[in-house]
Design a protein around this motif. Structure first.
Motif, PDB file in Angstrom:
ATOM      1  N   VAL A   1       0.862  -1.178   0.000  1.00  0.00           N
ATOM      2  CA  VAL A   1       0.000   0.000   0.000  1.00  0.00           C
ATOM      3  C   VAL A   1       0.905   1.237   0.000  1.00  0.00           C
ATOM      4  O   VAL A   1       1.694   1.425   0.934  1.00  0.00           O
ATOM      5  CB  VAL A   1      -0.925   0.026   1.236  1.00  0.00           C
ATOM      6  CG1 VAL A   1      -1.743   1.312   1.270  1.00  0.00           C
ATOM      7  CG2 VAL A   1      -1.847  -1.193   1.234  1.00  0.00           C
TER       8      VAL A   1
ATOM      9  N   TYR B   1      -9.406  -4.306   6.971  1.00  0.00           N
ATOM     10  CA  TYR B   1     -10.386  -3.854   5.975  1.00  0.00           C
ATOM     11  C   TYR B   1     -11.823  -4.070   6.435  1.00  0.00           C
ATOM     12  O   TYR B   1     -12.743  -3.478   5.894  1.00  0.00           O
ATOM     13  CB  TYR B   1     -10.130  -4.556   4.642  1.00  0.00           C
ATOM     14  CG  TYR B   1      -9.025  -3.881   3.849  1.00  0.00           C
ATOM     15  CD1 TYR B   1      -9.266  -2.711   3.143  1.00  0.00           C
ATOM     16  CD2 TYR B   1      -7.738  -4.404   3.846  1.00  0.00           C
ATOM     17  CE1 TYR B   1      -8.260  -2.092   2.432  1.00  0.00           C
ATOM     18  CE2 TYR B   1      -6.716  -3.783   3.138  1.00  0.00           C
ATOM     19  CZ  TYR B   1      -6.987  -2.619   2.430  1.00  0.00           C
ATOM     20  OH  TYR B   1      -5.988  -1.985   1.734  1.00  0.00           O
TER      21      TYR B   1
ATOM     22  N   LEU C   1     -12.331  -0.207   8.858  1.00  0.00           N
ATOM     23  CA  LEU C   1     -11.422   0.901   8.527  1.00  0.00           C
ATOM     24  C   LEU C   1     -11.657   2.122   9.406  1.00  0.00           C
ATOM     25  O   LEU C   1     -10.727   2.900   9.666  1.00  0.00           O
ATOM     26  CB  LEU C   1     -11.579   1.277   7.049  1.00  0.00           C
ATOM     27  CG  LEU C   1     -10.975   0.297   6.029  1.00  0.00           C
ATOM     28  CD1 LEU C   1     -11.284   0.733   4.608  1.00  0.00           C
ATOM     29  CD2 LEU C   1      -9.470   0.183   6.225  1.00  0.00           C
TER      30      LEU C   1
ATOM     31  N   LEU D   1      -5.809   3.033   2.391  1.00  0.00           N
ATOM     32  CA  LEU D   1      -6.086   1.600   2.395  1.00  0.00           C
ATOM     33  C   LEU D   1      -7.230   1.252   1.452  1.00  0.00           C
ATOM     34  O   LEU D   1      -7.160   0.274   0.697  1.00  0.00           O
ATOM     35  CB  LEU D   1      -6.413   1.137   3.819  1.00  0.00           C
ATOM     36  CG  LEU D   1      -5.244   1.139   4.817  1.00  0.00           C
ATOM     37  CD1 LEU D   1      -5.762   0.949   6.242  1.00  0.00           C
ATOM     38  CD2 LEU D   1      -4.248   0.029   4.479  1.00  0.00           C
ATOM     39  N   GLU D   2      -8.289   2.035   1.487  1.00  0.00           N
ATOM     40  CA  GLU D   2      -9.446   1.766   0.637  1.00  0.00           C
ATOM     41  C   GLU D   2      -9.089   1.920  -0.837  1.00  0.00           C
ATOM     42  O   GLU D   2      -9.488   1.111  -1.678  1.00  0.00           O
ATOM     43  CB  GLU D   2     -10.593   2.710   0.996  1.00  0.00           C
ATOM     44  CG  GLU D   2     -11.885   2.440   0.229  1.00  0.00           C
ATOM     45  CD  GLU D   2     -12.392   1.019   0.438  1.00  0.00           C
ATOM     46  OE1 GLU D   2     -12.498   0.587   1.592  1.00  0.00           O
ATOM     47  OE2 GLU D   2     -12.650   0.333  -0.579  1.00  0.00           O
TER      48      GLU D   2
ATOM     49  N   ARG E   1      -7.075  -1.261  -1.938  1.00  0.00           N
ATOM     50  CA  ARG E   1      -7.538  -2.530  -1.367  1.00  0.00           C
ATOM     51  C   ARG E   1      -7.095  -3.714  -2.219  1.00  0.00           C
ATOM     52  O   ARG E   1      -6.504  -4.680  -1.723  1.00  0.00           O
ATOM     53  CB  ARG E   1      -9.056  -2.509  -1.239  1.00  0.00           C
ATOM     54  CG  ARG E   1      -9.651  -3.819  -0.691  1.00  0.00           C
ATOM     55  CD  ARG E   1     -11.160  -3.822  -0.807  1.00  0.00           C
ATOM     56  NE  ARG E   1     -11.772  -2.872   0.098  1.00  0.00           N
ATOM     57  CZ  ARG E   1     -12.325  -3.188   1.268  1.00  0.00           C
ATOM     58  NH1 ARG E   1     -12.313  -4.457   1.668  1.00  0.00           N
ATOM     59  NH2 ARG E   1     -12.875  -2.264   2.018  1.00  0.00           N
ATOM     60  N   ASP E   2      -7.370  -3.665  -3.524  1.00  0.00           N
ATOM     61  CA  ASP E   2      -7.023  -4.790  -4.395  1.00  0.00           C
ATOM     62  C   ASP E   2      -5.517  -5.025  -4.420  1.00  0.00           C
ATOM     63  O   ASP E   2      -5.047  -6.175  -4.456  1.00  0.00           O
ATOM     64  CB  ASP E   2      -7.538  -4.535  -5.817  1.00  0.00           C
ATOM     65  CG  ASP E   2      -9.058  -4.572  -5.881  1.00  0.00           C
ATOM     66  OD1 ASP E   2      -9.619  -4.032  -6.859  1.00  0.00           O
ATOM     67  OD2 ASP E   2      -9.675  -5.145  -4.952  1.00  0.00           O
TER      68      ASP E   2
END
Length: 925
Positions: free
Chosen positions: A190, A213, A216, A234-235, A238-239
């Motif tokens: 990330v 996740y 959050l 982070l969002e 995510r992938d």
């Protein structure tokens, strides 16, 4: 006996590390060889450290792997392999195969995946696995049966070691790598999340990626810098985070062309090795081969060791470091007389017995090695009985001739692990008198934490020499010869090397010991005088009620069977209770019990700590825990102890080890007396089997709260000093202070909590640890700790003082001057530094307690030798001495032995000893 672990070597990791870390050696034609030499040295060290282990050396295969299909940019940033390294790969492969080691190189997967798969196969087969690597990613594999060893750093990581090093348990390592990424392998992670942020995030959320996740919003409440803006990052990625997780996860289900049965080490191909070493110009290795010395198993001549850097003290430049030595073989009386004349004039001499067994109760003397000066040694063969063995001097006559020298109070007797030789000589009626000198103990006193103390390791470290291994002269495995079967052509140089190296080590070690604080005093007044004491105690042995143990084994077997049936009923079907996989399926898939932790492979964990937590709410985990505990008790004690009874003495004879623990405490083996349970009914039943001869009883004399008394002495806290001086129950007194109640009104629960606080704090326990132990909220535990330090401020000041002193000096000391070095006391990693600080607080107390009981053993043994009492000292366990005493003298003995033990140290707090008697050990408590 447990089988030796499977050793899995990350050859690719070591190849790169050796290339970059070691000197760029070349042949006379300019061909690079440094990486090959570095990896070979590491492999030889592993073979020596794990002589009975199957082994595989695993390398990355050329070409793409499944990870390249997941992510095209995987490892895209890696520069091409340097030509100087590439050219060394094939010679290294040839050397590995010539050494007899299985070599694996599997297309489509990485070396990590092959190792992970083999490690899983090993654990499923009931074997432990040791992964030798310098790669931090491998930490995800660690569990109760898989450990990591880094021979370049001398580092061993078990589950606790991983947590100390990384601040996270093994099952969180993949999450850690997924968040922060890996620039070397081009794992994206990330963006904006580095090591500190990833660590703070996982610790704060107390979970992995799924936990992070899944909540959050909670991330914003964490206390580290940048936490409030982190959920957005982070969002957004995510992938990428979960892709990184897949890339960082080691595959443990690879299809492999080789199984565990294919990993046995074969005999080295000498001809191939000679050709390779000549081509690579490895002069020392070639000389060893031509002299008949295999690359093989290290002969541990006394001492048990802790990990040490394989490179430390190696100093290998390709030249042989061996010195010329004059070896004499004494087979006629005239030669013996000449040596006896020299020995009689000498103030010191070095000796070493060659015997038929490592068991001091069974060993027969085969020969005696002697040395007076460095570079000159002699061997007296006495009982070599192979076909066509030459005529030798009479053993009884030679021993009688040497006895006045061994029994002389005017000559220093020098050796390596002298206790063994003293015990063997005692069986021949020979008493070795002090003064004594022991290189194993000199090394141990000099540094108990960072060095190995066996002769071969000390020779490499301090003399820069590789010694001859026992397997080189006697073979190994089922075909290994006993020394009486070894031909004199091999036996003489081997035995002479032992005494020559030992004498030279002594001259190297002693100036170092004398130059460091009070270490010479520790060696001369504690460790060396303890040698004959331990020898006498070991040879005395202890009586064992074998029938009682057989009966208990049957009881345990019945109870284990009942638990097995109960587990089947609770599970609704039969299953293998020892299989984590089958147990996990029942608990988490079929019974839908919540998963508390996962293994590095992503499977729900069924580790002991997890089951203990689940057992609070679910019946099946509780049954499994009891089943495991009783099964271990049966196999380790009730089944094994009867087999250890000596058929001649009909007693059990343990072996005590002085040079094992970092703090100075003794350890023991065959049997390990230190770990016999005492808190459970089944454990106490085992102690009931330790008995006394007819007409005698068992007396156990135990120091009361010795470490707390030492804390009072070291901290000079007025409250603690006063409580002990007034003879108060220290745990009740602490409870009164912490809970604000009158001493006479302290409840049992309050006293138990105060006991946890008293002992927890001297071991550096945190509020979190105390909260778990007392089953209370963390903030309440912190209140108790704060109250404790308010009532006993001297303890807090001592802890701060000792932390600062340890950081400045790099070590802490016991009251007697024993040192414990703390290499990580200034580590940048917070968890490792805090672990070292906890050790700094506790080690002076544990070490001082060890010093006190050693002094007590020396004093009590001298008193027993006077013959006033018909008594034997038969065991030492932690802070307790156990005796076998004539029934008519019990009361007088208890008073006298307690008094002598209490006078073993002069502290500002009086020592107290409780001595009790009984027909068996448990009754004497």
């Amino acid at each position: 006996m447990a089988r030796a672990p499977i050793v899995l070597v990350d050859g690719s990791s070591y190849l790169y590390r050796a290339f970059h870390a070691l000197p760029a050696l070349t042949t006379s034609t300019g061909a690079p060889t440094g990486a090959v030499k570095g990896v070979l040295n590491m492999l030889k060290r592993l073979i020596k450290d794990y002589p009975e282990s199957p082994m595989a050396v695993v390398f990355d295969a050329p070409g793409k792997t499944f990870r390249d299909e997941l992510y095209e940019e995987y490892k895209a940033n890696r520069p091409p392999m340097p030509d100087d390294l590439r050219s060394q790969i094939e010679p290294l492969y040839q050397c590995v195969r010539a050494l007899g080691l299985p070599l694996l190189c599997i297309e489509g997967v990485e070396a990590d995946d092959v190792i992970g798969t083999l490690a899983r196969h090993a654990t499923e087969a009931g074997r432990d696995a040791v992964v030798s690597t310098g790669d931090k990613d491998m930490a995800q594999l660690v569990n109760g049966h898989i450990t990591l060893v880094n021979t370049m750093k001398g580092e061993t990581l078990d589950v606790a070691g991983v947590e100390d090093k990384f601040g996270l348990p093994p099952e969180r390592i993949v999450d850690f790598l997924a968040l922060m990424g890996d620039k070397v392998d081009n794992i994206p992670g990330v963006p904006g999340v580095g090591e500190k942020t990833a660590l703070g995030l996982l610790q704060g959320m107390n979970g992995g990626l799924d936990t992070v996740y899944g909540d959050l919003e909670r991330v914003t409440t964490l206390g580290f810098r940048g936490a409030k803006s982190l959920p957005k990052k982070l969002e957004a990625h995510r992938d990428q985070a979960f892709l990184s997780y897949d890339l960082a996860t080691i595959k443990t289900d690879c299809e492999l062309p080789a199984g565990l049965d294919d990993l046995e080490i074969a005999h080295p191909d000498r001809e191939a090795l000679v050709a390779l070493y000549r081509e690579l110009e490895f002069k020392r290795e070639l000389a060893e081969l031509l002299e008949g010395r295999d690359e093989g198993v290290d002969d541990v001549k006394g001492g048990t060791s802790a990990p040490e850097s394989a490179a430390e003290g190696d100093g290998d430049t390709g030249e042989s470091s061996s010195r010329q030595r004059e070896d004499a073989v004494i087979t006629i009386q005239k030669e013996l007389d000449a040596w006896l004349a020299r020995l009689q004039k000498a103030e010191r001499f070095c000796f070493d017995l060659e015997t038929t067994s490592l068991n001091y109760m069974e060993a027969e003397i085969v020969g005696v090695g002697l040395a007076l000066e460095a570079g000159e040694a002699a061997y007296i063969p006495l009982a070599h009985d192979y076909l066509d063995a030459p005529e030798q001097l009479d053993r009884r006559a030679v021993l009688e001739a040497l006895t006045p020298l061994w029994e002389s109070a005017d000559k220093t007797k020098l050796g390596q692990n002298l206790k063994y030789d003293i015990s063997v000589l005692a069986s021949y009626g020979i008493s070795v008198a002090p003064p004594l000198a022991d290189t194993m103990l000199a090394s141990y006193v000099l540094n108990s934490t960072a060095t190995r103390h066996d002769m071969d390791s000390l020779a490499l470290k301090y003399l820069g020499e590789t010694t001859t291994a026992f397997a080189d002269v006697a073979g190994k495995g089922a075909r290994q010869l006993t020394f009486n079967q070894v031909a004199l052509e091999q036996a003489v140089p081997y035995a002479c090397e032992d005494v020559d190296i030992t004498l030279r080590l002594f001259d190297e070690l002693m100036p170092r010991v004398k130059g460091e604080g009070r270490l010479e005093e520790v060696l001369e007044t504690l460790e060396l005088p303890l040698i004959p004491v331990l020898s006498r105690m070991e040879r005395a042995g202890v009586a064992l009620d074998v029938e009682r143990l057989h009966a208990q084994s049957k009881e345990l077997e019945a109870r284990i069977h009942e638990l097995e049936q109960k587990a089947f009923d609770l599970a609704g079907r039969e299953f293998n209770l020892s299989s984590p996989k089958q147990l996990g399926e029942i608990l988490f898939d079929e019974q839908k019990i919540p998963v508390l932790k996962k293994t590095p492979k992503g499977a729900p964990s069924t580790a002991e700590a997890v089951l203990e937590e689940l057992a609070l709410d679910y019946p099946l985990p509780k049954v499994i825990i009891e089943h495991r505990g009783l099964s271990k008790l049966k196999s380790t004690y009730t089944d094994k102890l009867p087999r250890l009874v000596n058929p001649v003495t009909e007693r059990v004879h343990t072996s005590y080890h002085q040079a094992v623990t970092a703090t100075g405490r003794l350890s023991s083996s065959d049997p390990n007396l230190q770990n016999i349970p005492i808190r459970t009914e089944e454990g106490r039943k085992i102690r009931q089997a330790f008995t006394a001869r007819p007409g005698y009883r068992v007396v156990a004399a135990d120091y009361s709260q010795i470490e707390l008394r030492i804390m009072a002495h070291l901290s000079e806290d007025e409250g603690l000093l006063k409580a002990f001086a007034e003879g108060k129950d220290i745990h009740a007194a602490t409870a009164a202070e912490v809970f604000g109640t009158e001493l006479g009104k302290v409840t049992g629960d309050q006293r138990r909590s105060a006991k946890a606080i008293n002992f927890g704090l001297i071991y550096g326990m945190s509020a979190w640890g105390l909260s778990r132990q007392l089953h209370i909220e963390r903030n309440q535990a912190q209140i108790y700790i704060d109250r404790y330090f308010d009532r006993y401020p001297g303890v807090g000041r001592y802890m701060e003082r000792i932390r600062a002193q340890a950081a400045e000096d790099g070590f802490v000391e016991t009251v007697a001057g024993r040192r414990l070095y703390l290499p990580e006391i200034t580590a940048q990693n917070r968890n490792r530094r805090q672990a070292a600080e906890r050790t700094a607080i506790n080690a002076p107390m544990q070490g001082t307690a060890a010093d006190i009981i050693k002094r007590a053993m020396i004093d009590v043994d001298a008193w027993l030798q006077e013959g006033e009492f018909d008594a034997l000292m038969v065991m030492q366990v932690h802070d307790e001495l156990v005796f076998e005493v004539a029934e008519s003298q019990i009361d007088a003995f208890k008073k006298e032995v307690a008094k002598r033990m209490e006078n073993a140290a002069s502290l500002s707090v009086a020592l107290t000893v409780e001595a009790q008697s009984g027909t068996h050990w448990d009754e004497a408590h």
